[in-house]
Design a protein around this motif. Sequence first.
Motif, PDB file in Angstrom:
ATOM      1  N   THR A 885       0.899  -1.193  -0.159  1.00 28.21           N
ATOM      2  CA  THR A 885       0.053  -0.153   0.024  1.00 28.21           C
ATOM      3  C   THR A 885       0.494   1.862   0.043  1.00 28.21           C
ATOM      4  O   THR A 885       2.168   1.569   0.664  1.00 28.21           O
ATOM      5  N   CYS A 886      -0.107   2.247  -0.942  1.00 24.22           N
ATOM      6  CA  CYS A 886       1.839   3.759  -1.218  1.00 24.22           C
ATOM      7  C   CYS A 886       1.318   4.382   0.140  1.00 24.22           C
ATOM      8  O   CYS A 886       0.021   4.484   0.489  1.00 24.22           O
ATOM      9  N   SER A 887       1.732   4.888   0.737  1.00 24.74           N
ATOM     10  CA  SER A 887       2.173   5.291   2.212  1.00 24.74           C
ATOM     11  C   SER A 887       1.140   6.897   1.708  1.00 24.74           C
ATOM     12  O   SER A 887       0.818   7.223   3.093  1.00 24.74           O
ATOM     13  N   ARG A 888       0.804   7.301   0.503  1.00 23.82           N
ATOM     14  CA  ARG A 888       0.364   8.498   0.379  1.00 23.82           C
ATOM     15  C   ARG A 888      -0.906   8.542   0.023  1.00 23.82           C
ATOM     16  O   ARG A 888      -1.849   8.888  -0.392  1.00 23.82           O
ATOM     17  N   CYS A 889      -0.757   7.509  -1.545  1.00 21.97           N
ATOM     18  CA  CYS A 889      -2.521   7.001  -1.945  1.00 21.97           C
ATOM     19  C   CYS A 889      -3.467   6.036  -1.455  1.00 21.97           C
ATOM     20  O   CYS A 889      -4.908   6.227  -2.133  1.00 21.97           O
ATOM     21  N   TRP A 890      -2.317   5.259  -0.953  1.00 20.95           N
ATOM     22  CA  TRP A 890      -3.345   4.150  -0.290  1.00 20.95           C
ATOM     23  C   TRP A 890      -3.707   3.178  -1.838  1.00 20.95           C
ATOM     24  O   TRP A 890      -4.490   2.121  -1.030  1.00 20.95           O
ATOM     25  N   LEU A 901       6.782   4.844  -1.827  1.00 21.42           N
ATOM     26  CA  LEU A 901       5.292   5.356  -2.194  1.00 21.42           C
ATOM     27  C   LEU A 901       5.470   4.597  -3.957  1.00 21.42           C
ATOM     28  O   LEU A 901       6.131   3.243  -4.364  1.00 21.42           O
ATOM     29  N   CYS A 902       4.395   4.925  -4.044  1.00 13.83           N
ATOM     30  CA  CYS A 902       4.680   4.287  -5.606  1.00 13.83           C
ATOM     31  C   CYS A 902       4.426   5.295  -6.428  1.00 13.83           C
ATOM     32  O   CYS A 902       5.220   5.649  -5.955  1.00 13.83           O
ATOM     33  N   ASP A 903       4.512   4.554  -7.851  1.00 12.18           N
ATOM     34  CA  ASP A 903       5.287   5.257  -8.738  1.00 12.18           C
ATOM     35  C   ASP A 903       4.931   6.435  -9.394  1.00 12.18           C
ATOM     36  O   ASP A 903       5.367   7.936  -9.005  1.00 12.18           O
ATOM     37  N   ARG A 904       3.091   7.065  -8.883  1.00 20.50           N
ATOM     38  CA  ARG A 904       2.473   7.840  -9.794  1.00 20.50           C
ATOM     39  C   ARG A 904       2.720   8.886  -8.241  1.00 20.50           C
ATOM     40  O   ARG A 904       3.669  10.681  -8.615  1.00 20.50           O
ATOM     41  N   CYS A 905       2.711   8.785  -6.421  1.00 18.23           N
ATOM     42  CA  CYS A 905       3.154   9.557  -5.758  1.00 18.23           C
ATOM     43  C   CYS A 905       4.740  10.116  -5.681  1.00 18.23           C
ATOM     44  O   CYS A 905       5.389  10.535  -6.009  1.00 18.23           O
ATOM     45  N   ASP A 906       5.412   8.958  -6.493  1.00 21.56           N
ATOM     46  CA  ASP A 906       6.939   9.050  -5.729  1.00 21.56           C
ATOM     47  C   ASP A 906       7.425  10.062  -7.336  1.00 21.56           C
ATOM     48  O   ASP A 906       8.099  11.104  -7.341  1.00 21.56           O
TER      49      ASP A 906
HETATM   50 ZN   LIG Z   1       0.643   6.966  -4.418  1.00 27.33          ZN
END
Ligand SMILES: [Zn+2]
Length: 911
Positions: A885-890, A901-906
């Motif tokens: 689970t991405c810590s930013r967007c879940w 972070l996921c790719d998008r958030c990174d």
């Molecule tokens: Zn994310």
Amino acid sequence: MSKDYKDTLLMMKTEFSMRANLANKEPEVQKYWEEIDLYNEVLKKNKDHIPFILHDGPPYANGDIHTGHALNKILKDFVLRYRTMSGYYVPYIPGWDTHGLPIEAALTKKSKINRKTMPVSEFRKLCEQYALEQIDKQREQFKRLGILGEWDNPYVTLDKKYEAEQLRVFATMVEKGLIFKGLKPVFWSPSSESALAEAEIEYHDKVSPSIYLAFKVVDGKNVLSKDCEVVIWTTTPWTIPANLAVAVHPDYEYVVLNTNDRYLLVAKDLVEKFVEATEITDYKIVKKVKGRDLEYTTYSHPLNNKVCPIVLADYVTLDTGTGLVHTAPGHGEDDFNTGRKYNLDVLTVVDARGIMTEDALEFANVFYEDANKLIVERLNEVGSLLKLDYIKHSYPHDWRTQKPIIFRATAQWFASIDDLKADMLEAIKTVDWIPTWGETRIANMVKDRKEWCISRQRVWGVPIPVFYNEDETEILDKDIILHVADVFEKHGSDAWWTMDAKDLLPEGYTNPGSPNGVFTKETDIMDVWFDSGSSHHAAVVTRGLNYPVDLYLEGSDQYRGWFNSSLSTGVAVTKKAPYKAVLTHGFVLDGEGRKMSKSLGNAVDPNSLIREHGADVLRLWVASVEFTSDVRISKDIIKQTSESYRKIRNTFRFLLGNLFDYNNETDRVEYSNMNEIDQVIIASLNSVIEKVLHAYENYEFDEVLRLIMTYMTNDLSSFYLDFTKDILYIEESNNHERRSIQTVFYDNLYALVRLLTPIIPHTCEEVYQHLNGKKERSVYLTTLPRAVKTANSNALLTKYENFKELRDDILKALEEARNNKIIGKSLVSKVVIKPTEKTAKLINSITDDLAKIFIVSEFVVTNENIQGNEYPSGIIQVSLRDGHTCSRCWKVVDQLSEDELCDRCDKIINK
Ligand SMILES: [Zn+2]
């Protein structure tokens, strides 16, 4: 423990509060409107546009406003604001009806004033003061509803100028020979000591004596023998002293019954009913005779032995009684007309207070209702009474005192409706009646009217401007009335009581009827319906507005009231109806559909309702009801309305909150560059705009509200606003997809706030003031949105309809997985679908990322057989998405960066 990226999210931000607090906020909004002189600014803006005139029906200046007033004025405000924002020039001049008995009565009651012990002009001064106080009070209450208009310059029927114009209307009617004086039985209220108009009558149940009387034949003209008696039936024994004839129908058959040595004449078809009512068991029919053969036979009056005729009349029916009708020309309209035909006297046996006069002989000086008993006793003694009983029946009452009224012949002033009838009926056809049954209703009322009794024996009103000569002939002259009008314009109608007749007449006026130059003034005043009925002239034409006006909008009781009186005077003066369209609303009932009354304690007070919930909630209630019928209001109903209000407010707040970093000038995304789903919402919005405007145009405010609420709830709140959160909060401020969504938000907000301004103007003003890039000082200075159709909008909307079915299925599948504890939030899930052929086609045609739209971490379409539940769209399988689970967007993805972070958030954080 995962890292906290909360501060990197673009969460919604707005000063527009969740809590409405309308009770405090609305007065501030209204103050702002006054500061910027909004009403006049709007007029200025549309100055050269087509006018739309809604002419206000004047409420009566007495007491606090009630829910009926609120309903009426709010509906008017919907129309005014809709027309204004559609570009019309829409002045609104509120009015007040200020003369008449209720104010005299209120004053007498409240201040314990006895008008008979003070000069008329002094009493009238008090009435005026009282009326003006009432206006001030009601004005504040109406303004609090959010209604804009010329509150500082309303039309008031006690204004000098208004009174003068009313006399000018009267002068025109005099010139056309429509005004006459006559002795006539009119509705008379002993409790008000005044004649009443039809509009002032209410029917209530009343218990009355029911008596059968036998009158001895004097001259039977070889048709009836001398021992025969004619039998009548009545519920008003007090009118028997005024009896001057008995009427029979020329075509009915009458029979003589022999019973107990008496010979009684009754209609053949009523024999059964008659013997049952009088408990006659043994009788024989000994003779038959045609009604017309009875004409001019005579009988002896049982109380005064006067010899009276039997006469013929077509209105005699076989519904009740004996088919022989007691006729008292001084106390009944039909009786009066028959009396005129047979040259009978007009004998009146009660005075203005309802006391029997000398003409009633031994019953003189007794109140008419008390006389009933004495008269019945005497009739019994002389052997005339066959039967006494009591019945409960619907009987006319004075609408103000709630006491029974009587018919009584008095000298009155009349406006002839007979002479106007043909023109009035023609004029009715040119009017747009909404609802359509209004046309039949008013046409029938006009058909039934003969003349309009316009005189009242009171002092608080506009005098009937007639003078009398020394020889008691009346001076009814257009030029003199116009002269009096000029005097009134300067000094007000008080001049009638403060100035001498000589000074009210043109200088040097002489008349052969007054050799000594002495003149007297008429003491009657005009029916208040003549006051308000002249408003199309006194408050419209003289203010430079066009005749006829575009709209009258009142309660359905005004077919017999203001619509009718205005039509009479309007047609009398111009031959045309004073309105192009008439819209009516029903009455306000309580939650269970009962009339509101003091005794039931079920009245809802609009003022306290506003203090608790705000005017916009009350206005929203008005918009929610089908107002052409009777409507209901209660605390529970208002609670539901508050719930709808909260939904609207929250939707506005969400849209506003996500536009905090959006500038419509620089950040706007062109329609052609939008994602398809954004285009879909724009197309839906435009389709709603189109329907809403259509509903407004047809005064279907409940439909306006229904369309907007459905759209806000189904298309926005639970769909578009829901899934776009992920993009708005997560992506960079300038991200194209995000800007596209913000553009859609902006268009929705800007359109909806204008569409709702006529209905909830305070809230819409508040929203508008929070809107970035607003151009006008008030939302009311903008115009309503127009529906824009793009080339692909129909195709998009069809696709959207199909998509909704698919979405419903996905939501159901997710819900089921949640219930089975497979998933928690939908975002952690993976959805796999094996679609039907039709759905496969649909999914193929969708260009948007469906995982995003369904708020899941992964969405897979497959042809393979899968484990899952079957839905109309296909087999759907929901599972927990494997991964991290991405810590930013879940969102759950295969792999996270070092920063969790996921790719998008990174990319967003570490760019
Ligand atoms: Zn994310």
